[in-house]
Enzyme design. Structure first.
Site, PDB file in Angstrom:
ATOM      1  N   GLY C 132       0.841  -1.199   0.000  1.00 31.33           N
ATOM      2  CA  GLY C 132       0.000   0.000   0.000  1.00 31.33           C
ATOM      3  C   GLY C 132       0.870   1.240   0.000  1.00 31.33           C
ATOM      4  CE1 TYR C 133       5.124   0.215  -0.138  1.00 33.63           C
ATOM      5  CE2 TYR C 133       6.528   0.959  -1.930  1.00 33.63           C
ATOM      6  CZ  TYR C 133       6.341   0.201  -0.798  1.00 33.63           C
ATOM      7  OH  TYR C 133       7.345  -0.564  -0.334  1.00 33.63           O
ATOM      8  CD  GLU C 249       7.147  -1.018  -6.944  1.00 28.93           C
ATOM      9  OE1 GLU C 249       7.416  -0.051  -6.208  1.00 28.93           O
ATOM     10  OE2 GLU C 249       6.025  -1.224  -7.437  1.00 28.93           O
ATOM     11  CD  GLU C 377       8.318  11.158 -17.337  1.00 25.80           C
ATOM     12  OE1 GLU C 377       7.930  10.250 -16.561  1.00 25.80           O
ATOM     13  OE2 GLU C 377       8.043  11.166 -18.544  1.00 25.80           O
TER      14      GLU C 377
END
Lengths: 393, 375, 393, 375
Positions: C132-133, C249, C377
């Site tokens: 949960g980010y 990740e 980006e």
């Protein structure tokens, strides 16, 4: 017969009589196009005569007011004159920053006295003008310029250094941005002044580029006296003029890619590489050339479309930034491809057999297109902010 | 095999950087240009390189060399790319030595390699016959004449062609499909050399051979088909050109980053503009990708891997593209001063394009790669 | 025989005996790879058995400490196990965010109690973890997250909304970033907490993507009770953990392009287009494919090189950003090319005859690669600032 | 001819935008998808278009049309690109009408065009036979049989092929090199139509013809070679696809710019980041370039210029590249939400790729352009 038809007929006849045959040949060398000025050496009597007869009618600046020596033609007549000149391949009789930059600025912002003093000489090609804008630490950030013009009562005393003044070594006069109010915010303390390059204290040093010799110079200004009456427009309001002039310059540079009579790359590629099964032997190069030609054609049509839209009265503003950006990037690609087509031969630097390295020097020179007259980054900033409205909170 | 340099290779790389930065920086190339030096390199620099053993990095120990392999030599090529050093390194110590190792007889190697190691002999590979690389075009002819041979033809844009002692010339053996590599003294009767000054200020020459007598022992390998050797030579050349372009791209990128961290416009460092930051970061990423291809190719050469042709083309293609991007970005990000001859940036751009064109540009190698893969 | 040779021999023999044949087949469907958790439906008894025998040895997490159920292998042994599994094509017995993300974070930052509670279950594949980010208004600006965890003495009360929680609908537990100090500067008031997805107040809603159904969900947290002992690391120091997890990740997503057994594009292109004169019929596509294969090979080698450099002890830091950026951009290009190769067929959306539009859905899905786990980006910003040191005054 | 719209064309464009935005926005396409609508467009929308005269924009006045030309029709194509409107406009009013105008006999035109104008007849051009455009592959055969003809073969990915009343089928005349265009009812015996749902949710169909009887008067132009007409039809199709892609690119770009001016991250509008600004400005410039090519191509069609094939390829190639860039940037700049089906951005991306592939992608047209120029 309408007036315009009449005008076309007379113009055609006059040109036929007055344009020397030699001035109908394509321009090859730099000097084939007359820049005028006191130091100009005419390449032939024809070149001199062509300038004189055209200047006498004001047709070096056909749409400028006749009272200052211009041709006084309206839009339609100006277009007809251009068309008739193109029809016979007539060279422009005069090509100068007087005509393309400071002249229009003087007509718009200059005092009556300044117009009377300078415009007729620009029309006649008597004076070669150069521009004094950039400074060593203020390129993109032009408004940061530090060249000082101190008020000394009847004159300014100018001190500083300009770079990228093209043809300063051949020019007679400079139009120069100077700081007249160091205390004001940077855009508010700038003025545009004019002075004779022979004024004591003006020193010129040519700049060598990566492409070799160049028309660019550094110009050192050491206690240069500039008369007050040579101030263009209002004191400290020079930034508006600078913007006006930059737009003109941008359009000039952006149209570089257009000036070639035949910009197509594939004839050279066929000559160099030959065809295999009817296709260019290097298929990757073939695609790159086709993509370039696509963009080049699109660019030419866009320049045309924007002119047509402006004529029709519904153009967008700020198009010059887009044209400058796209035109210079496309022109850089063109010269990369010319080198690729020629291989090692396109990278020769010297030698009669190799056209004195013209391919390589032109290729290197084009790298400056996206820097001079406002970098590509500056143009992208302008598009993003002024046209797209990005980043406004 | 791990994609890292071993200890010896790293030491060689460090030593090369130290030597070249101190003794043959870009200023040397600039001086050679300004003096219109007819040789095109500094003999004393070459002499020092010889003393460091660089002329023998690829030479077997039996002939007095270091036998250090292409990974080792590639580090020197890369560092010489950083300093744009002009020297016989590429033409003699890479291509000349490799030609002898690949195609020479035992006697030829024994006779010539020690002289190269000692710095007493420089070579130039006369390979292409037109301005664009095309290994299929070999119109130069070698025909039997008495106990020897006679050479006729012409070669174009031969690196070091006007300065090397001897030329290694590829030729087709008359009345056969076979290729040969022959050794011809530059000063031999019938050889005409015309120097061509290139944009990168290196030596290049157009060479013509008119009835040049070639002794039997000057034909490499005694006349065995040199086709495979020539193909491998081009791969070797391209691997080292890729290494050179890698060094060049890294150096010009570093100078650009330094400039972005120094130059101010509108009151801030131009390196704080995200538009430039993202382009710089992209270029960084491209250089990282190139590094891996170059190292892998050099390792493959040393291992004699089947993948050499494929890897050499990939490495050279990527090197050409990355060096073009790096030099174009360098000029653009330096702005006006990047256009001046006063700064070195232009030298990098000029060398990048010449090195890319030599033995095939990125388009050539992408297509060669596709053909090698069968598509 | 060295210990390692001995280990290799024993491992080989053990695998030969214990790895079911069906678990040596290449992974085709999503379910072929076991993700574990309470809701997992094993595709076969073999899959279940393979997980169990491996988990029993701790070899689902071979290099984790044996005291928490891991394999306790050293680096060399771990490598040998991987090699031996690859040799017979053995599937990984368990694939999960427990193994790749929260497990390592717990081992590094978690309390002894948390390790004892969670690590053995991760090793055994008992629990499916989700993260949960991101929140609706805080994607790239993750640190701006607004999900509140109020201190209620023995527990936190969590309120807020998470997006992009993948497989939240199948997961058992969440590791979740929450704001525990709203008054602190944004990076300083964040904590990482763990909770059971069955806790009252947790609602999950799947997100449909442009590529169709997806594992991503929105997760609504409405007065969710989280025990204090489920705080990982120190209170308000969660940003450090978040950074640690993001790096993991990034590496996972950046390596997407690598996971394909045979990523080459040209065999498909030949099959589809055929050869003319030995070359792909579409020469422009041929060049684009070759350029892609060049970059893909370069990327694979770079991932390898950076690993090797790290092993040799002289790697650069922050390489994960470069790999994430390059890997995802290259993978996006790959799928654009796959569509181009197949033409209209690659854009079919439904239908048995067209593999249910797999080409199109995969193509669309890859567009998210350069967004999830930190946009391209953001990666470029990290490279520019941390590696190149740009923009520091 | 000035590269601007005249007053009438501008009015038509404005009217088209107004109508489509109000009556057939992207939400309509979404609804058709969600309902899995078998027709693939809203008949009432088409009916309204017919009432506005759009079915007859390209039809000569003699057959009841507006005879407004391709520049006029192109404005509708462009606006329909903005709203992604699915309708028989392209297959019937552009391609069907053009086929009849280019290749039909007087009688055929008189019989069919008024029906199209009235909205009573929809057509579909069955042209390509594989998933990639290739006008050279026409395996479908037309052979003489008694007083009529028989058609055998298959066509792939025919836009509107499963919904049009009649199919216009290209075929090779047996025992000749000649091509023909024949009119076949979709429901005729021997015709099998299989709908293919494409990513853009438009109609597409694979169609097979097994011994389909074709009356003599159903062969366009009475059997004269239709090769030139087919080639021009492809150019017309590509010109209008380019116009559609131009509209699509402008709309998705505008939505992106709006998002950049709305979405905040790190406390500022993301449109204030120069990295995104420069990319948006570049895309703006690309769209401006495309605009000019599209208009010039439409003008060339109306003028019957020799440049039509060249311009159609340039316009389609550029349109394909620009629309790809615009949709890719749109998703990337929207970030996570750009990936969700909830936003419309994905619909633009899907339509952009399908429209690009139809009748040749940018690679096809760059190569066709080169071939047309003789290189």
């Amino acid at each position: 017969m309408s007036d315009l038809e009449q005008f076309r007929r007379e113009t055609r006849a006059w040109l036929e009589t007055n344009c020397p045959q030699s001035q109908r040949e394509p321009v090859v060398e730099f000097e084939d196009r007359c820049w005028g000025g006191t130091k100009w050496k005419f390449t032939s009597d024809d070149q001199k005569r062509w300038l004189e007869v055209m200047a006498a009618r004001g047709w070096t600046a056909p749409d400028w007011p006749a009272e200052y020596g211009g041709g006084g033609l309206n839009k339609e007549e100006t277009k007809i004159l251009r068309e008739e000149m193109q029809r016979i391949g007539a060279r422009v009789p005069l090509f100068s920053m007087g005509l393309s930059m400071i002249g229009p600025a003087l007509l718009k912002y200059g005092s009556e006295a300044l117009k009377r003093q300078h415009i007729p000489n620009i029309v006649k090609g008597k004076i070669w003008w150069c521009q004094g804008y950039s400074e060593p630490n203020y390129g993109s950030d032009l408004a940061g310029l530090q060249t000082r013009a101190e008020d000394r009562g009847d004159h300014f005393l100018v001190n500083g250094q300009k770079v990228w003044t093209s043809y300063a070594d051949r020019a007679d006069w400079m139009f120069c941005l100077v700081r007249t109010d160091p205390a004001a915010p940077k855009h508010a303390g700038i003025s545009l002044v004019l002075f004779d390059m022979n004024t004591p204290g003006v020193t010129v040093k040519p700049i060598r580029l990566i492409s070799g010799k160049s028309p660019f110079c550094e110009t050192f200004l050491d206690n240069v006296r500039v008369e007050k009456d040579q101030l263009v427009g209002e004191l400290n309001r020079g930034w508006e003029l600078a913007t006006y002039l930059l737009t003109h310059e941008r359009e000039m540079i952006g149209s570089i890619g257009q000036s070639n009579v035949d910009a197509r790359l594939y004839p050279a590629a066929i000559a160099e590489l030959g065809l295999v099964h009817g296709q260019l032997a290097d298929s990757a190069l073939r695609t790159d050339i086709a993509r370039w030609e696509m963009d080049h054609r699109a660019f030419e049509l866009t320049a045309e479309r924007i002119t047509d839209e402006a004529t029709a009265g519904h153009g967008v503003g700020a198009a010059s930034s887009m044209l400058k950006y796209a035109g210079t990037e496309i022109n850089k690609r063109r010269h990369e491809l010319l080198v690729a087509i020629q291989g090692q031969r396109g990278l020769v630097w010297e030698g009669d057999a190799y056209d004195h390295g013209i391919t390589a020097t032109q290729w290197l020179r084009t790298k400056g297109n996206s820097i001079e007259g406002g970098t590509s980054e500056i143009q992208l900033n302008i598009i993003a902010k002024r046209i797209l409205g990005l980043g406004r909170e | 095999m791990a994609l890292v340099l071993d200890e010896e290779q790293r030491m060689l790389k460090d030593a090369a950087r130290e030597f070249l930065t101190a003794n043959a920086p870009v200023a040397q190339l600039r001086a050679l240009r300004d003096e219109r030096d007819p040789l095109g390199y500094r003999p004393e620099t070459w002499r020092a390189m010889v003393e460091l053993g660089w002329s023998g990095v690829l030479v077997p120990e039996a002939q007095g060399g270091l036998d250090f392999g292409h990974v080792g030599m590639g580090q020197i090529s890369e560092e010489a790319g950083r300093t744009l050093t002009a020297s016989p390194l590429f033409a003699t110590a890479v291509l000349g030595v490799s030609a002898l190792v690949l195609a020479g007889t035992g006697a030829q190697r024994a006779a010539l390699l020690p002289a190269i190691v000692a710095g007493e002999l420089t070579l130039a590979l006369a390979f292409d016959e037109g301005p664009r690389h095309d290994p299929n075009v070999v119109a130069t002819r070698l025909r039997k004449s008495g106990s020897g041979w006679v050479l006729d033809g012409a070669k174009a844009f031969v690196p070091d062609g006007h300065s090397a002692d001897c030329l290694l010339v590829s030729a087709r053996i008359a009345d056969s499909a076979q290729l040969a590599l022959v050794l011809v003294e530059r000063a031999a009767p019938g050889v005409t050399v015309e120097r061509v000054v290139m944009a990168d200020q290196r030596n290049s020459a157009n060479v013509r051979f008119a009835g040049v007598a070639v002794a039997s022992d000057a034909v490499l390998g005694g006349g065995e088909d040199a086709g495979a050797a020539l193909s491998r030579l081009a791969d070797i050349g391209n691997a080292h050109l890729a290494a050179e372009l890698l060094g060049l791209a890294q150096e010009v990128f570093q100078r650009t980053v330094d400039y972005l961290n120094t130059r101010k416009q509108f009151g801030v460092l131009i390196g704080s503009y995200q538009g430039l930051q993202h382009r710089a970061a992209h270029l960084y990423s491209e250089i990282e990708l190139l590094k891996s291809l170059v190292l892998k190719t050099l390792q493959a050469l040393d291992a004699g891997s089947d993948e050499v042709p494929v890897l050499a083309s990939l490495a050279k293609a990527k090197a050409g593209e990355v060096a073009t991007l790096a030099t174009n970005e360098a000029v653009q990000m330096h702005g006006g001063v990047g256009m001046t001859d006063e700064l070195d940036i232009g030298f990098f751009m000029k060398r990048a394009r010449v090195a890319e064109q030599l033995y095939g540009d990125h388009r050539y190698h992408l297509q060669r790669y596709a053909s090698l893969c069968g598509y």
